[in-house]
Scaffold this motif. Structure first.
Motif: not given
Lengths: 430, 430
Positions: A32-34, A142, A146-147, A314, A317-318, A321, B142, B145-146, B325-326, B329-330, B334
């Motif tokens: 669902q998340r990716c 991360k 990114e943050g 994680a 998932l990255d 995505r 972040k 979500r990630e 990215l949604p 997160g989804i 949904a």
């Protein structure tokens, strides 16, 4: 939703098993998340018959992990074998060269070969991800990549080894000595049978090398790190630290100064009020300072099957995505080769503990050694009196240079009244 | 490297100015990190002539931010106007509908319209990012979500309002009362002239609504939050907390229980040893629990020009790097509409402070009221004796239900010997 992302897992030890369990347990949530499902479609481990409590239904089995890395069906190879050389290196290099994304939790590998592997990944247009290599479940990579991407990072520091932090915490709480607490940690499974990798600071240094590259956009340079472990931290120093308002922590610290990078791992005294001082037991923490964000700290479980599996997931998932991130936050070809700031140029405050004969003139001799190196004293503690006998003397200095401190310490050690090598612990003001 | 990413900034207040300064200061670093330059090519604010210390050279000026949102040259619109309705909403909805990515630091907007706006973003295939809306510079969004994407999150909690945390910290350090410390905070610029938004918990609730949606994959539901601020926290409760081994913090807490979501913002007593207890002053923190990662906590500056600009810049870099990215997160379609767990079904331990007449039988009456609701007492404190006069009595209970506690409190308040409404503070064991 595109098709399932096909994953090959090389290494089914603690983390590999944890990852397979995570994908089994949370599979539908991950999908669902990716937007696609994650499928473990190939695995490799030494002993096929071992019961790992995993179904691994339909996954191809490879005796040889390097063959797994070449499997043309796979989108991503997860390397969880460990070790900086040999098969782990070969698996990662082979998979990247074959145009597959790679996720690894192998800190030694990234600390020693990160720059070269990042270049292969970049040439092939694939991702090399390693969140699980630093601080277990904590999303430290991360956060830095990114943050804090809007910031010029000025300093990073962390409690990067849970075994050391557990030992130091337990020493403080119980007043016991290092050896005794280490024995207990080994019995509890918090320390390895051969603990040197952890307690001598090597593991923390691997992780520091990685976050330094990420924070400052420089090549990974493990050999540049000044490393000292916790074997020489004694109960008496922990007690004095407490009295002086400090906690002793094994920190990995990196900062940019005068166009060079200072990287060091050693026991530090930090003020009790500093957030990092209250990170206790097996927990890890990463603290970063940026020119806009100021200071942030992230703490959590720094090791273990489930937290590390969380970090590896994680990364997966990255990739699922579609994130395309440079390995160390900038192009691998742009990573700078920065000079190392010699430890002699370090500046800071110091804690010193001497064992001296209690007789007139001793303190004057010690004070003269410090004065002659232009070191000023902030506090001095001497417990009780025992004329003619050995007494400990504790000194806290103001900020000074490491080179001056080394000279003063040599002179103090040479004093007849100084009965053992003075103990020095650096003070950090985070 | 593709062309520059063209950004329109709507709102040049504190955060807008900070963002422009960040892009000016760190522009080449940002370009290195995302492979293209970030260009502020349009701005909008009320007063064009105001000196903001920004060059803004070559940026088109819009009197009307909604016109900026329609500018066909822009890739991304940054909304920093604020407020849940009116022009901020219009800017965001217009930009998304026009197929532009949107970055906002507007917590009220996302808390009230997050689900609907996420659906527009998803239909248009663009990003709606809001890292700056929650906990300032801390990459909380972040991380959830990630960073924790491999986990089923079971609970999130946070210190989400720096003004309240500053006031509570200062009350503890100085022993002063709320009103006095608030006055000082206003003079220092840590609290607004009208502080109700902060001290009544509304601001923290906005942020909690957002992280709840992200953590549990549900629609944003601000109205479901039980909100209580810090006005009624008194110096005596802080002193008792200290004595009992707790700190008082305004927490936002969300957890999933029995298929429903519990969301609440109120003063809590947390054990001093909990990491969140040592987050002091204007700092914020977000603490999350996942089924694999365990507990992680991230802390840092929760507000201010530069930290919030750092968060907005991180969102811009993600967009420039091509991350898709949604919003929560989804997929926005949904997101579940989950029922709210009524506060009456909350379970936990409680701190109670009563003011009673010191005479025989009073404690027995209070104890009977608790016993009849099946509430068991962990600790009871009564300071000194003053026969026939008012004395405070403090009670700490074991875990019980909120409904039972409410009944017991009503009965205690009705006692003749109870001189004021009992004070109740929930205890959290994070």
């Amino acid at each position: 939703m595109t098709g399932a992302m096909k994953i090959g897992v090389a290494g089914l030890g603690t983390v590999g098993g944890g990852l397979c369990r995570l994908i089994e347990t949370n599979g539908s949530l991950l999908a669902q998340r990716c937007g696609r499902s994650l499928l473990v479609s190939a695995v490799s481990a030494r002993d096929r018959r071992k019961d790992r409590g995993l179904s691994l239904e339909g996954a191809r089995w490879y005796e040889d992990p390097v063959s797994l890395a070449k499997d043309p069906e796979l989108d991503v190879v997860v390397e969880l074998i460990g070790g900086s050389e040999g098969v782990a290196y070969e698996v990662v290099a082979t998979a990247l060269s074959a145009g597959k994304h790679v996720v690894t939790a192998n800190k030694a590998l990234i600390a020693h070969h990160g720059t070269a592997l990042a270049r292969i990944a970049e040439e092939k247009g694939v991702t090399l991800a390693y969140e699980g290599a630093v601080a277990g479940g904590i999303p430290a990579i991360k956060t830095l990549r990114e943050g804090l991407a809007g910031n010029r990072v000025t300093r990073v520091q962390g409690i990067l080894n849970g075994t050391c932090n557990y030992i130091l915490t337990t020493m403080r709480e119980t007043g016991r000595e290092f050896g005794e607490v280490l024995d207990e940690a080994q019995k509890l499974g918090y320390a390895e049978a051969d603990p040197s990798f952890d307690v001598d600071g090597v593991d923390a240094a691997h992780k520091l090398a990685i976050i330094t590259a990420l924070a400052f956009g420089c090549e990974v340079d493990f050999d540049a790190i000044q490393v000292e472990g916790i074997r020489r931290v004694s109960a008496i120093d922990i007690a004095y630290a407490e009295e002086l308002g400090f906690r002793i922590k094994l920190l990995g610290i990196a900062q940019r100064r005068n166009g060079a990078i200072e990287q060091r791992v050693h026991p530090c005294m930090v003020p009790k009020s500093a957030p990092i001082a209250s990170v206790e037991g097996v927990f890890n923490a990463v603290h970063a300072e940026g020119d806009f964000v100021g200071r942030i700290m992230i703490e959590g479980a720094g090791a273990g099957e489930r937290p590390t599996a969380s970090a590896v997931a994680a990364d997966l998932l990255d990739i699922a995505r579609g994130a395309q991130l440079p390995t160390f936050g900038i192009s691998a070809t742009a990573l700078e080769s920065l000079p190392t700031l010699p430890m002699a140029e370090h500046r800071g405050a110091y804690y010193l503990r001497l064992l001296v004969v209690d007789r007139p003139g001793v303190i004057a001799d010690v004070a003269a050694a410090l004065r002659d190196e232009d070191i000023s004293v902030e506090a001095m503690l001497q417990r009780g009196r025992a004329p003619g006998e050995a007494v400990p003397v504790v000194i806290v200095t103001h900020e000074t240079g490491e080179a001056q401190m080394a000279k003063a310490l040599a002179r103090i050690e040479a004093l007849k009244s100084c009965l053992e090598t003075p103990r020095m612990i650096r003070i950090e003001q985070p």
